[in-house]
Structure formats: C-alpha cells, structure tokens
Design a protein around this motif. Structure first.
Motif, PDB file in Angstrom:
ATOM      1  N   PHE A  21      28.805  -4.147 -92.338  1.00 26.73           N
ATOM      2  CA  PHE A  21      28.153  -5.282 -91.712  1.00 26.73           C
ATOM      3  C   PHE A  21      28.652  -6.361 -92.731  1.00 26.73           C
ATOM      4  N   ALA A  76      21.748 -14.237 -96.632  1.00 24.07           N
ATOM      5  CA  ALA A  76      20.206 -13.739 -96.163  1.00 24.07           C
ATOM      6  C   ALA A  76      20.512 -12.400 -95.013  1.00 24.07           C
ATOM      7  N   ALA A  77      21.474 -12.912 -94.270  1.00 24.92           N
ATOM      8  CA  ALA A  77      21.584 -11.474 -93.266  1.00 24.92           C
ATOM      9  C   ALA A  77      22.280 -10.248 -94.224  1.00 24.92           C
ATOM     10  N   ILE A 119      21.946  -9.506 -97.011  1.00 21.32           N
ATOM     11  CA  ILE A 119      20.712  -8.910 -97.793  1.00 21.32           C
ATOM     12  C   ILE A 119      19.786  -7.890 -97.006  1.00 21.32           C
ATOM     13  N   GLY A 120      19.502  -8.600 -95.749  1.00 20.38           N
ATOM     14  CA  GLY A 120      18.735  -7.967 -94.886  1.00 20.38           C
ATOM     15  C   GLY A 120      19.407  -6.539 -94.383  1.00 20.38           C
ATOM     16  N   ALA A 121      20.452  -6.706 -94.006  1.00 24.71           N
ATOM     17  CA  ALA A 121      21.359  -5.425 -93.694  1.00 24.71           C
ATOM     18  C   ALA A 121      21.432  -4.458 -94.737  1.00 24.71           C
ATOM     19  N   LEU A 155      19.600  -3.947 -97.109  1.00 28.44           N
ATOM     20  CA  LEU A 155      18.072  -3.146 -97.277  1.00 28.44           C
ATOM     21  C   LEU A 155      17.972  -2.324 -96.018  1.00 28.44           C
ATOM     22  N   ALA A 156      18.420  -2.417 -94.940  1.00 29.41           N
ATOM     23  CA  ALA A 156      18.301  -1.291 -93.672  1.00 29.41           C
ATOM     24  C   ALA A 156      19.615  -0.287 -93.997  1.00 29.41           C
ATOM     25  N   GLY A 157      20.295  -0.287 -95.130  1.00 26.54           N
ATOM     26  CA  GLY A 157      21.273   0.713 -95.489  1.00 26.54           C
ATOM     27  C   GLY A 157      22.845   0.531 -95.279  1.00 26.54           C
ATOM     28  N   ALA A 158      22.933  -0.724 -94.719  1.00 22.12           N
ATOM     29  CA  ALA A 158      24.493  -0.927 -94.448  1.00 22.12           C
ATOM     30  C   ALA A 158      25.192  -1.624 -95.566  1.00 22.12           C
TER      31      ALA A 158
END
Lengths: 377, 274, 178
Positions: free
Chosen positions: A25, A63-64, A66-68, A70-73
């Motif tokens: 990502f 921000a994006a 960090i979100g990705a 956390l979802a494993g990417a």
C-alpha cells in the motif's frame, strides 16, 4: 532471464526496493522531487495485488498508510520538504501507536516552498525532532541508486521489526540521478515480517512488550479486537492518565530503539586507518567527499571518509573512536550546519571540527572540499 | 444489569463513559451499536475509527477493532484500512469540528471517492472537549467561549455538503430520534459506497449553558418538537418548515464503490498478463 | 582512464532529458559506467534545461558534470546559461540558430539539427535523436550500435523507423562536417 544490470533512477530504485520488501500500500500526494515514487508505485502496485492511493493532501497520505499498516499491509508514503512538515503529527502517531511504516523524504531546498527542483539537506534535524514530544527515530540516508534500493528494504525491515516509522532521507540528486545498477535476485534478499501474536485473542495484550521491548502486533480484522490510540496508554492499549504508565511507555519507546542500536547503526568508512583528516558527509555530498579524498590522497594528504548511513541513530561509538586519533573532522553539508551539531556533541572535545556549508541549493563540489581542507591544514 | 446489547458489544469494564450527564453521545452510540447488531455483522470484521473530541472517545467503549486517531484525520486512517482490507466494515465516528473544520478536506474527498465507509458525525454544534468553542456548525449569532459576542460564521449543513460532494447515502437523525438513527445507520452499512449520517447530539454543559437552552431535557424536547421527517416535510409549506430540522433519509443513490473499482484494475491487469 | 563529461542543453520539451538517458544506457551496453543527472526549472516546456551524462570505464563518484568534454546547445538561451564550463579543448555542438563564441581550443560544430528534424523529417519530436546522431558520430563517446539499441529501447512503439531515420540523418549531418 532479463539482465538486471540497467540504468535506474534513485526514486525508481526506492519503489523497486519497497515492492521487493513487500510494500502493498502506498498513499501520498504529488510533490517535487519525489513524484516519481508515487507515479511508479501507482504503476507497479496493482501488478502485485497491492493498492496505490493519491490522497487529498500530505496529511491524509500519512494517515492512510498508518491505517493500512494496522490492517496488515506494509505501507509507504513519499514526500519532500513541505509535505514532510505536514506529515509530522501523524509520524508521531505511528511512533506512539507503534505502527510500522516507511516515510521517504526527497530533500529539496527550503524553508517553505524553497527551491522545489534543487537539492538540499535541510531536514536532518527535522527528521530527528520534527514531531512533538520525546520520541525515538530511525532515519537512513542513501548516497547511490543501488543503496536507495537496499536502504528502502532495510527501512521496511526495521519498521516491521521494531514497530516504528522509519524515515528514508534522500536528496534531489540521489532521487533524480540515474546510474548503472545491478539489482540482487529477490531470493537473496532478507525480508522481515512483523511479529504477530501467538496467543489467543483473550490473552492478547497489544502493548505488552516482549524481551526485545517490541509488542507482537495483530492485524485488524483477524479476531484480535483491540484498541489503538495516540493517547498515552497502558499494555491493554487503552488510555491512561497514570504518571507511572506514561513514564514507562515513553521510556520503552525510546529504549526499544536504543537497545538495538548495534543492529540499526550503519556507516561506511574509507582510508580511516592512517587518516589525519576525516571528511564526514552523507547523501549526495558523500560522493563529492570521495572524489575530494582521492584528489587529496594523490597530493599525499592523509584523508579518509566517514559516511553515516543511519543518520538517526547516529553511529556514535565508532565516530568517537576515530575522533581520538585524527587531527580534524571536516563536515560538508548542504545546510547551515545540522549534523555537525551531533558530531560536535560526540567528539567536540577530542578533535577539531570544521564545517563546510552550502545553502545555494547546489551540490557541494569536490574542489570546494579540497579547498577547505587545504585551508585548514 | 446492562442490557444484552451492551453486554454483547460494549467493553463493559471501560464503562461508565466520560461524557457529561445529559450528553446526547451515549444515546447515539447505542443506536449505532443497535444498527450493527441488526445488520448481523461479525464483530471481528468491524473497525471503528475516530478522530479527536468528545465523540471520538466512543470507540474505546466498543468491542470491535477500534482506532482513535488524530484530530480531523479519522477518515484518512479509515481509507487506508479499507484499501488494505476491503472486507472490513469500516465505521468512522467524528464530531462536527473534527469532521468539517480540521478534517473537512478528508470528508469531501471520502465522499467524492465513494469509498465503502460509514461516517457518523455526532453534531453538538460546539467543541466540547476543549471547553465550548464555536464550531463550523454553531448556528449564526449563537455563542461559544471564542464567540463571546455571538458567532458571525455561517454554519455548514453537513448533509448537504456530503451529498454534494458525492456521498451515495446521506441521512440525519437526532439523539431523541434514536430508532430512526438506528435504521439510517443500518441502511448506511448496507450501502457499498460512502455513507454519511449526521446525528444531532446535545451538549447541555457548554452549548446549552452558553446559549441558555435549559436542561438536557429541554434540549431533547427541542429536538422532538422541531425535527421534521423528510417524508412529512413534502406536505408542509415553506413557512411551516421555517426553523425546522429535516431528518430522515436525504439521499440514497448507489454508485460503484471505490475499492471494488480498484479491484477491477487489479483483476484486469492479472488477466492481461495470463 | 577513459572518462567523458557531457552536457546536453536546450529548452524544455526538446527531449534532452531522454537524450541523456539514451546516452547513459548506450554507455552501459558498451560495458561502461554512466551517471545521468538533470537540472530543470519549473517549466515543463520552454525555459533552459540541461541533462548531464558522465561516462567512464571506472566507478563514478561525483555525479555532476564539472568540466565538460562535450557540450550540446540547441538554443541560444541554453548556450548562454550552460555554455561556460566547457574544457579548453572541449567540443561544442550547437544548432545553426545559435551564435557561439570561439575561445581557446574549443572545437565548434554548428549543425542544422532543429531544421533537419522540423523541415526535413517533419517531426520536431525527433530533435533529440538527430542531435544524438550528430553527437555520437562526431565524438564516438559510445558506439553507433549501442546508440541505436538504446534509442530503439526507449522510443514509443511504432516510431522505430522514424527514429532510425533521424539517427541516420544525424550521422550524415556530422559526416558532412568532419
């Protein structure tokens, strides 16, 4: 198989390295001179099942990822001066929430809009202290196209291993230059994955660190329903106003990098065995230093070079050792003297330290370094 | 004894929550959880993301994957989660200042992309966490601690903003109309693309006190008496609608969802290389 | 040690960045090392831009051109901006529209590169390829085979014949001068 010897741009090598490291990502915002990193990520990520996103702004890009993550990417963003400033708050978020990610800053002239298409090294201290609060940092700085490839992989590996954002501090010269590279076979690469929990979700404490001070990290969506916050938190991940909890967390974050210094610190030195003068430089300037060393050596002057590859943490112990036996350390930088402050802190009492600074947004030429050394001899 | 809903979906050990007595946020949070329950979503596949502010404390009390981010950036973090794992149901809880001031840019772009996220704005027309400053939804001439002589900014209509920016499902309810709120959130969760639900909350502590709106009960009564469902509004004259608050389903026009569109690119490239 | 520092200058849009890349790639297929860098302003088109290539049989440390062995200038503006820095015995190749000042032992070649691309070939987009043909034929910094291979690897599909023609034209223009 297609020959892997080819002409490659620094920014391209960064993307090649990122994908080889497992980047799936990328989110960012167009900015010179890092844009090729976004363009090539947009082209290459969907080919490996990854995803690219051009966000509405620099902050959103940070921000994006960090979100990705956390979802494993495995995630990366790239930017330059103004964007690096905008990303700082969320870099701090990734630090306290311990979210692995890679931030590339291709340095250009600053402050503000500065000189967008020209090189500089003005973000050495911003890389260290850009986000607010006490925090550790890992920042790596390449000085060739091939090294950009290698260090991008290393940046991902360290981000995963230590659960921390890692900064790849490039400059416009290295980002835009093309040179001959031979990339290693993917099978030769060491790729690190984050430590994931091996306990049940009931037993999982998301911020309980192991002996290495790094807590195992569960991906969102895999059954470990836990809480992540930028507030000071305890081992459960929930916010706490307890002084002891705060002290413990902030110290652990720093110590988890500090205790792995030996693995993280890296540098390159040449001709330091008999050197009376050492040129200490990094990024594109290190290439000028090498040329300068060769010119001076041909004149019989005993010059060596020292190039920190990990700017933060700085290879402190080795420099201190060297400083005890050289007369002078010359520090050429494309800023008004940033890393030299660290050099002075480490060995200002042991040797003479000379600065050579250039803020015209042009690379430092070997002849300028030669002249400086001949002056101080 | 907590209700079954609370027992099943709240981190009961984290209760009671930090909100003031009379605050509307608790009711709104319960409505959202009720919608999740009715939608039958797998808790492990639900991620609740928030920014900073009073409303943004909600995820901490909820037993899902929860992420409390930085001020204004919840939607950008959520976008990354959705892109990395499109099978996660991503719900974003924001306040009015959080979503339309500091996070306004992320809001309009999340709407424009129609990415599969359900955003719920807890709108109490004030910055509560910092002590009562006026926000982009504070009505004109109302007071806040930073508008001691009355606010001269014009207020945003969040639903109109989201609908115009491209959100494909938009609705509004109040803390008083909790059942309507639940059904709107349920529909939003059912929409593949980006949905925005504005949940009008009440802040008796700051907004109410600064603007002499009486007790929490008085403020709830105002919601009861002044909200008009869009289905009923059609039959009313413009005069009768003056000063009323439109609630209900304001937009429902599905369009292709962002991560699905991206998946099509991945699939096409895969096919081309076979 | 065999080492050449080459500077290609002109205005944005003339394809000189690509020209530098092609030259550097040609050097690699000749088995040498090369580094290509550029300097540009905010303009995507127009302005004065330069693309620099260093070709060497040894490692290249410092990546920027200091003393040019070869300078190509396609516009007056670029010549005036980047003209200094040519070695005393360097080679200067200019488009016929550029008036260059003779100094030292500099060898000047004035070649109708733009006219050939625009009028003779009818395609201004091959200006850079004509220029490369001229430059390589005069200086032999890379082999003609390496140049042709590098050009064909880089140009858009379907334009191979046109680019081959542009190269040949460049070679001819150079041979007429030598």
């Amino acid at each position: 198989m297609k020959s892997r010897v080819r002409l490659m741009q620094g920014n391209e090598a960064c993307v090649e390295g990122a994908i080889a490291a497992g980047m799936r990502f990328y989110a960012g915002y167009p900015i010179t001179p890092s844009t090729e990193i976004a363009e090539l990520s947009a082209e290459k990520l969907p080919l490996v099942g990854g995803r690219f996103m051009q966000m509405e702004d620099e902050i959103g890009g940070m921000a994006a990822i960090i979100g990705a993550s956390l979802a494993g990417a495995k995630s990366m963003t790239a930017t330059s001066g103004p964007g690096f400033s905008l990303k700082q708050e969320n870099i701090g978020y990734a630090t306290i929430a311990e979210v692995p990610c890679v931030i590339v800053n291709v340095q250009r002239g600053g402050p503000s809009t500065g000189m967008p298409t020209s090189p500089a090294q003005g973000e050495i201290m911003q890389a260290r202290w850009g986000t607010h609060g006490d925090h550790p940092v890992i920042a790596l700085t390449p000085s060739s196209v091939r090294e950009t490839f290698d260090l991008t992989i290393k940046a991902f590996n360290m981000a995963e291993k230590y659960r921390t954002p890692v900064i790849l501090l490039m400059d416009e010269v290295i980002g835009h230059m093309r040179e001959k590279v031979q990339l290693p076979d993917p099978s030769e690469l060491e790729i690190v994955e984050r430590k994931r929990p091996d306990c049940s979700s009931e037993e999982y404490l998301p911020y309980k660190a192991d002996y290495d001070l790094v807590p195992p990290m569960a991906d969102f969506g895999t059954g470990y329903r836990y809480h992540v916050t930028g507030l000071v938190h305890d081992e459960t991940g929930f916010p706490s106003n307890n002084a002891e909890v705060a002290d413990k967390l902030i110290r652990r974050l720093s110590n988890k990098i500090e205790m792995h210094r030996d693995e993280i610190e890296s540098w390159e030195e040449e001709n330091t065995e008999d050197a009376e003068i050492i040129i200490l430089s990094y990024g594109c300037v290190a290439r000028a230093s090498k040329s300068a060393m060769n010119i001076l050596r041909s004149k019989g002057i005993k010059v060596g070079t020292f190039r920190p590859i990990s700017i933060w943490p700085f290879p402190e112990r080795r420099l201190r050792e060297l400083s005890l036996r050289v007369k002078t350390i010359v520090v050429p930088e494309m800023n008004l003297g940033q890393l030299v402050l660290e050099v002075e802190r480490i060995c200002g009492c042991n040797t003479i330290i000379e600065k050579l600074n250039k803020v015209s947004c042009e690379i430092i030429y070997p002849e300028e370094i030669v002249r400086k050394i001949e002056e101080v001899l | 004894m907590p209700s079954e809903l609370v027992e099943n979906y709240f981190r009961t050990e984290k209760l009671p929550q930090i909100w003031c007595p009379g605050c509307g946020h608790g009711t709104i949070t319960r409505s959202i959880v009720s919608a999740i329950d009715k939608s039958g979503l797998d808790k492990n596949k639900v991620c609740i993301v928030s920014g900073i502010g009073c409303s943004s404390r909600a995820p901490g009390y909820l037993d899902f994957n929860t992420l409390h981010t930085t001020h204004g950036r919840a939607l950008a973090f959520a976008t990354g989660i959705k892109m990395a794992k499109p099978d996660i149901n991503v719900i974003v809880i924001m306040g009015d200042g959080d979503s339309t001031a500091i996070g306004g840019n992320h809001l309009i772009h999340a709407c424009r992309r129609n990415i599969g996220i359900t955003a719920i704005v807890y709108n109490n027309s004030i910055y509560g966490m910092t002590g009562g400053q006026y926000s982009p939804t504070t009505p004109k001439y109302d007071k806040g601690t930073t508008a001691p002589y009355g606010n001269i900014d014009k207020a945003f209509d969040i639903c109109n903003l989201a609908a115009s920016a491209g959100a494909t499902y938009v609705g509004r309810a109040t803390a008083y109309h909790a059942n309507l709120l639940t059904s709107l959130v349920q529909n939003a969760l059912n929409n593949d693309g980006f949905s925005l639900i504005e949940a009008i909350s009440i802040c008796p502590t700051y907004y109410g006190r600064k603007n002499k709106r009486g007790t929490a009960v008085n403020m709830m009564e105002w919601q009861k008496n002044n909200a008009v469902n869009i289905s009923a509004a059609a039959k009313l004259s413009p005069e009768a609608l003056e000063g009323k608050l439109l609630i209900g389903e304001l937009k429902n026009s599905p369009e292709p969802e962002y991560t699905n569109e991206y998946q099509k690119i991945i699939d096409r490239l895969k096919k081309e290389r076979q | 040690m065999e080492r050449y520092e080459i500077r290609l200058s002109g205005s944005g849009g003339q394809g000189l960045l690509l020209g530098g890349i092609i030259l550097a790639e040609g050097a690699i297929s000749d088995g040498k090392n090369s580094v290509q860098t550029q300097s540009y302003g905010p303009e995507a088109r127009g302005g004065a831009s330069k693309s620099e290539v260093i070709i060497s049989s040894e490692e290249i440390d410092f990546p920027k051109v200091r003393n040019c062995d070869i300078l190509l200038s396609l516009t007056q503006k670029a010549y005036e901006k980047y003209g200094s820095g040519l070695k005393e015995d360097g080679i200067l190749i200019v488009d016929s529209s550029v008036s260059a000042i003779k100094s030292g032992n500099i060898k000047i070649y004035s070649v109708p590169i733009l006219d050939t691309a625009i009028k003779e070939l009818g395609k201004p987009m091959v200006t850079n390829i004509v220029a490369l043909g001229v430059l390589v034929e005069i200086t032999k910094v890379i082999s003609n085979e390496a140049l042709e291979k590098a050009v064909l690897d880089r140009v858009p599909k379907g334009t191979e014949d046109l680019n081959r023609k542009a190269l040949t034209k460049g070679y001819e223009l150079a041979r007429n001068l030598i």
